[in-house]
Design an enzyme around this catalytic site. Structure first.
Site, short mmCIF file in Angstrom:
data_model
loop_
_atom_site.label_atom_id
_atom_site.label_comp_id
_atom_site.label_asym_id
_atom_site.label_seq_id
_atom_site.Cartn_x
_atom_site.Cartn_y
_atom_site.Cartn_z
N ASN A 36 14.21 60.22 93.58
CA ASN A 36 15.54 60.71 93.14
C ASN A 36 16.07 61.77 94.10
OD1 ASN A 36 14.07 62.97 92.55
ND2 ASN A 36 14.67 63.11 90.39
N ASN A 39 13.99 66.78 95.91
CA ASN A 39 13.49 67.74 96.89
C ASN A 39 13.28 67.05 98.24
OD1 ASN A 39 12.62 70.30 97.72
ND2 ASN A 39 10.49 69.89 97.20
N SER A 129 -4.05 67.60 91.66
CA SER A 129 -4.07 68.86 92.38
C SER A 129 -5.31 69.68 92.05
CB SER A 129 -2.82 69.65 91.97
OG SER A 129 -2.93 70.98 92.39
N TYR A 153 2.59 74.12 86.36
CA TYR A 153 2.45 73.02 87.33
C TYR A 153 1.06 72.42 87.22
CZ TYR A 153 1.07 70.87 91.71
OH TYR A 153 0.53 70.01 92.64
N LYS A 157 -0.35 68.63 85.73
CA LYS A 157 -1.20 67.66 86.44
C LYS A 157 -2.44 67.34 85.60
CE LYS A 157 1.08 66.76 90.20
NZ LYS A 157 1.49 65.40 90.57
N ASN A 203 5.82 77.05 99.64
CA ASN A 203 4.49 76.93 100.22
C ASN A 203 4.37 77.70 101.53
OD1 ASN A 203 4.83 73.83 98.84
ND2 ASN A 203 3.11 75.11 98.27
#
Ligand code: UD1
Length: 351
Positions: A36, A39, A129, A153, A157, A203
């Site tokens: 989509n 990002n 992750s 987050y 996961k 990051n």
């Protein structure tokens, strides 16, 4: 059962997704990509095709939570397996927007699973992750380490992993290979693909690269009071090219046995934030300015992989180091000083 030949990649225009697309195109797979672009940008896929010298079979701009749109993709193509990346992934943002994270990451995964099941597709490589281990302490962590997520987050996961494990228990047709990444970073050696998040990077590696190129003044190091050699947090940085090779090998092993199999992807070596700053300074030939700030909420002191299980199972071992990661991230940044969108704007201005 034979190895898959047509693979649907969710989040295929993202950082790891786009590199996986190149790897799979290079190895003869037919690809269907859905993204989509929340990002990322469509140009990424054009670049992936340029590197591979082949086209992605079909690209759909859609949100995987839109089951009707997703279902139409499965109606149109005969999909053998899915590699599922589409998710939000910023730890800090997840503490500010938890519902959004659960909705996208967990809701996206259940929507995908239901759609796959309805279309008789039961083979999945899932992007998980190392953050699910949370504050597990020092030393390499193996897959048996209990999950203790410290932010939404990571929790999202971990919930997805539990859903996948339940799906495998309920339906014996599923094969799910769940890859727990430590810290994938770096870029494609061509400099055409790399990590180019929208807005301010969350990051470390893309932030460092943007400081090095002069787009940002200085790095803020999140905390120097951790119980580590220099007080900054330790992570296990894994080159994105090693990461994508693991995905390609995973696809080869989807036909081995049904059920859920979980593997860590990491190097097994920890680096502090200041080690990474030093390594990046070395490759870009100038000191990177930084300041020490407070710890980031949800961060932990140390996360290093014990990646022996995947080496034993598939013979996968990373063969690139932190200097390689920094060198390739820097090459991407130099060739794309304003990222993908900035490069396209410059190309259009030249025409
Ligand atoms: C997190 C997840 C990881 C996930 C990744 C995806 C945790 C513990 N890990 O990685 O599983 O794959 O996000 O995005 O939740 N740092 C700074 N300044 C900055 C940026 C980062 O000092 O501007 C530090 C962080 O505090 C951390 C290290 O650099 O110690 C790496 O941070 P980052 O690149 O954001 O990755 P993680 O948070 O480790």
């Amino acid at each position: 059962m034979t190895a898959p030949s047509t693979v649907l990649v969710t989040g295929g225009a993202g950082f790891i997704g786009s590199h996986v697309c190149v790897e799979l195109l290079d190895h003869g797979y037919e690809l269907i990509v859905v993204d989509n672009y929340s990002n990322s940008t469509p140009q990424v896929l054009t670049r992936a095709e340029r590197i591979a010298g082949r086209f992605v079979g079909a690209v759909y701009e859609l949100d995987i939570r839109d089951r009707q749109a997703l279902s139409a993709v499965f109606d149109r193509h005969s999909v053998d397996a899915v590699v599922h990346f589409a998710a939000h992934k910023a730890v800090g943002e997840s503490t500010r927007m938890p519902i959004e994270y659960y909705d996208t990451n967990v809701g996206g995964t259940t929507s995908l699973l239901r759609t796959m099941h309805e279309h008789g597709v039961h083979r999945l490589v899932f992007s998980s992750s190392s953050s699910i281990y949370g504050n597990a302490g020092r030393g390499p962590l193996d897959e048996a380490t209990p999950a203790r997520p410290t932010n939404p987050y990571a929790a999202s996961k971990w919930i997805c992993e539990q859903i996948l494990a339940d799906a495998c228990r309920r339906c014996s047709e599923y094969t799910v290979l769940c890859l727990r990444y430590f810290n994938p970073a770096g870029a494609h050696p061509s400099g055409l693909l790399g990590e180019d998040p929208h807005g301010t990077p969350d990051n470390l590696m893309p932030y460092l690269a943007q400081v090095a190129i002069g787009r940002r003044e200085r790095l803020r190091v999140f905390g120097d009071d951790y119980p580590t050699s220099d007080g900054t947090a330790i992570r296990d940085y894994l080159h994105v090219m090693d990461t994508v090779e693991a995905h390609r090998i995973a696809l080869d092993h989807l036909a081995d046995s049904t059920g859920m199999h979980v593997y860590n992807l990491g190097v097994g070596k920890g680096s502090t934030v200041l080690d990474v700053v030093a390594a990046f300074s070395e490759v870009c030939g100038r000191p990177i300015p930084y300041e020490i700030g407070p710890r980031r909420p949800g961060d932990v002191a140390e996360l290093v992989a014990d990646a022996t299980a995947v080496a034993r199972a598939w013979g996968w071992r990373p063969d690139r180091n932190l200097a390689d990661i920094c060198r390739d991230a820097w090459r991407f940044q130099q060739l794309n000083p304003d990222g993908y969108v900035g490069s396209a704007r410059r190309a259009n201005t030249k025409d």
